[in-house]
Design an enzyme around this catalytic site. Structure first.
Site, PDB file in Angstrom:
ATOM      1  N   CYS A   1       0.839  -1.202   0.000  1.00  0.00           N
ATOM      2  CA  CYS A   1       0.000   0.000   0.000  1.00  0.00           C
ATOM      3  C   CYS A   1       0.872   1.249   0.000  1.00  0.00           C
ATOM      4  O   CYS A   1       1.773   1.389   0.837  1.00  0.00           O
ATOM      5  CB  CYS A   1      -0.916   0.002   1.216  1.00  0.00           C
ATOM      6  SG  CYS A   1      -2.041   1.417   1.267  1.00  0.00           S
TER       7      CYS A   1
ATOM      8  N   GLY B   1      -8.609  -7.755  -8.168  1.00  0.00           N
ATOM      9  CA  GLY B   1      -9.111  -6.731  -7.265  1.00  0.00           C
ATOM     10  C   GLY B   1     -10.402  -6.116  -7.731  1.00  0.00           C
ATOM     11  O   GLY B   1     -11.481  -6.695  -7.606  1.00  0.00           O
TER      12      GLY B   1
END
Length: 329
Positions: free
Chosen positions: A101, A234
């Site tokens: 991230c 995703g």
């Protein structure tokens, strides 16, 4: 009870759904599990601080979601070990460390993609978690960060972390820009480099390598699986969730029948009814369902009716049933 003596469930890593903040909550995961019994589910990233110091139960989930991995954010090996042990005791099947991230908030906490620059610290964190759990400890990472984006940088990271016993890496095939790009831009602007992930698998044949980033169809998944061990999807799995209905048959060798969209909803409705009886709001769940008819005639009518009515006080199952009827109008 000492949970380290619990049997470890076998995990199929062929197809998994990426951890996505505010998206892959327990309601979405329950819906996904209805469509596929084989895929591996991941929680949203949960920080060690939230688990240890937060007021809520950040490890809550539905048992039907298993096999389920908890993705942790953190870099303090003592805290990570504490959270990993708690998760194993709660029945999670895997602990995944977030090294991917790129957000500013994550960097300020010294975790996420910035940890790629500290492979020894990541190895220390993995070691600490592996010492207290019997379930797998895995790492999700990028192919590089900022100007540290050579294959040598990536392979050195994998060398260091795999040397302490981490044998599973999920690799987002984009580097992360830690400064100047938002998390959303980091999912779109840095170019994808699938070949680098393929090379990683070729050079590390004993490791399980899954690829992530930009995958939209099961045909693309099948192509990737000619080169690597697993595919993590995703946004497409969230925005167009019905693609999950054929994962078991097309990617995992199952011969069971594919559920229709209506059959999926029929199986989901008892879960929604229980959520409502427990005091939950309908739109907490239906926000995950608006893409169920994507690409089908009537999908716009479905999406509009759900969006306009599910948030209203007292909204119940009748909203979903009427939305279904609107598809045929």
């Amino acid at each position: 009870m000492d949970m380290q003596f619990m049997p470890v469930r076998k995990i199929n890593r062929t197809f998994s759904i990426a951890p996505m903040l505010d998206w892959t909550d327990r309601h979405y995961r329950y819906l996904a599990r209805i469509m596929s019994t084989e895929l591996l589910l991941y929680t949203e990233m949960v920080t060690t601080g939230a688990i240890i110091h937060g007021k809520g139960d950040y490890l809550a989930y539905n048992s039907e979601e298993n096999p389920l991995a908890l993705q942790l954010g953190g870099s303090n090996h003592h805290d990570l070990a504490t959270c990993a042990k708690l998760a194993a005791e709660r029945g999670y099947d895997e602990i995944n460390l977030n090294v991917g991230c790129p957000s500013d908030r994550v960097q300020s906490g010294r975790f996420g993609a910035c940890l790629m620059a500290e492979p020894k610290l990541v190895a220390e964190c993995v070691t600490a978690m592996k010492q207290v759990v019997d379930i797998p400890v895995t790492v999700k990472t990028r192919i590089g960060i900022d100007d540290q984006d050579s294959y040598e940088f990536l392979s050195e990271f994998v060398d260091t972390v795999s040397d302490v016993g981490c044998d599973t890496f999920i690799v987002h095939a984009r580097k992360a820009w830690l400064q100047g790009l938002s998390p959303k831009q980091n999912r779109e602007i840095p170019p994808l480099d699938y070949q680098r992930v393929y090379r990683l698998k070729k050079d590390y044949p004993d490791l399980h390598i899954s690829i992530n980033g930009g995958v939209k169809t099961l045909d693309e998944c099948h192509e990737h699986l000619q080169h690597i061990d697993g595919v993590m999807v995703g946004r497409e799995a969230y925005q167009n969730p019905y693609i999950l209905a054929e994962v078991d048959q097309r990617l995992c060798g199952s011969n069971k029948p594919v559920l229709s969209r209506d059959a999926v909803l029929d199986k989901f409705i008892p879960y929604i009814e229980k959520h409502l009886m427990d005091g939950g709001r309908l739109n907490h769940i239906t926000r995950h369902m608006t893409g169920m008819y994507q690409g089908e005639p009537g999908s716009r009518a479905w999406r509009r009716y759900i969006s306009e009515n599910a948030h209203k006080p007292g909204a119940g199952i009748e909203v979903i049933e009427q939305a279904r009827k609107n598809i045929d109008c």
